[in-house]
Design a protein around this motif. Structure first.
Motif, PDB file in Angstrom:
ATOM      1  N   MET A  37      10.709   5.122  -5.063  1.00 49.84           N
ATOM      2  CA  MET A  37      11.393   4.696  -4.009  1.00 49.84           C
ATOM      3  C   MET A  37      10.494   5.195  -2.943  1.00 49.84           C
ATOM      4  N   GLN A  38       9.647   6.222  -2.979  1.00 47.30           N
ATOM      5  CA  GLN A  38       8.677   6.435  -2.005  1.00 47.30           C
ATOM      6  C   GLN A  38       7.400   5.505  -2.085  1.00 47.30           C
ATOM      7  N   ILE A  39       6.978   5.190  -3.178  1.00 48.50           N
ATOM      8  CA  ILE A  39       6.008   4.116  -3.356  1.00 48.50           C
ATOM      9  C   ILE A  39       6.328   2.800  -2.657  1.00 48.50           C
ATOM     10  N   GLU A  40       7.708   2.446  -2.856  1.00 53.03           N
ATOM     11  CA  GLU A  40       8.112   1.344  -2.127  1.00 53.03           C
ATOM     12  C   GLU A  40       8.328   1.103  -0.944  1.00 53.03           C
ATOM     13  N   GLU A  41       8.669   2.457  -0.200  1.00 53.30           N
ATOM     14  CA  GLU A  41       8.764   2.889   1.134  1.00 53.30           C
ATOM     15  C   GLU A  41       7.355   2.721   1.801  1.00 53.30           C
ATOM     16  N   GLU A  42       6.294   3.245   0.867  1.00 55.96           N
ATOM     17  CA  GLU A  42       4.980   3.337   1.457  1.00 55.96           C
ATOM     18  C   GLU A  42       4.315   1.966   1.700  1.00 55.96           C
ATOM     19  N   PHE A  43       4.444   1.116   0.529  1.00 57.82           N
ATOM     20  CA  PHE A  43       3.971  -0.122   0.913  1.00 57.82           C
ATOM     21  C   PHE A  43       4.870  -1.308   1.328  1.00 57.82           C
ATOM     22  N   GLY A  44       6.088  -0.519   1.718  1.00 60.25           N
ATOM     23  CA  GLY A  44       7.125  -1.725   2.472  1.00 60.25           C
ATOM     24  C   GLY A  44       7.761  -2.752   1.950  1.00 60.25           C
ATOM     25  N   VAL A  45       7.598  -2.752   0.508  1.00 55.57           N
ATOM     26  CA  VAL A  45       7.961  -3.676  -0.442  1.00 55.57           C
ATOM     27  C   VAL A  45       8.828  -3.157  -1.812  1.00 55.57           C
ATOM     28  N   LYS A  46       9.589  -4.211  -2.031  1.00 50.17           N
ATOM     29  CA  LYS A  46      10.476  -3.572  -3.381  1.00 50.17           C
ATOM     30  C   LYS A  46       9.528  -3.815  -4.496  1.00 50.17           C
ATOM     31  N   ILE A  47       9.370  -2.966  -5.548  1.00 50.98           N
ATOM     32  CA  ILE A  47       8.579  -2.852  -6.660  1.00 50.98           C
ATOM     33  C   ILE A  47       9.149  -3.441  -7.853  1.00 50.98           C
TER      34      ILE A  47
END
Length: 98
Positions: A37-47
């Motif tokens: 969820m942190q990575i998704e937030e960092e990139f601004g996209v759903k992974i």
């Protein structure tokens, strides 16, 4: 994003299962979910999309996971910024591919 995050994406892409990935990384499933969820937030996209039969990567997630597998990019470098831009562009229905 650090090297460990790229490793998380790479292993999850190969396993397609959060529990198995967490076991391989020697972390708990909730910790892995939180990091995703942190990575998704960092990139601004759903992974990934989570389902009963494991995870399915979104087009943006596919791009990030493939780059993670190449193991030569970092978030701080120019390539990392390009990945972030590409991932956001894939998720943008108004993007024209320029």
């Amino acid at each position: 994003m650090d090297d460990r995050d790229w490793q998380v994406l790479h292993i999850l892409y190969n396993q397609k299962n959060i529990t198995k990935t967490a076991q391989l990384l020697f972390i708990t499933q909730p910790a892995l979910t939180k990091r995703l969820m942190q990575i998704e937030e960092e990139f601004g996209v759903k992974i990934v999309n989570r389902g009963i039969k494991g995870v399915h990567f979104t087009p943006e997630g596919e791009l990030l996971a493939k780059r993670a597998g190449q193991n030569h990019c970092s978030r701080e470098g120019d390539q990392g910024r390009n990945i972030q831009y590409e991932a956001k562009r894939i998720g943008d229905p108004t993007a024209n591919g320029c």
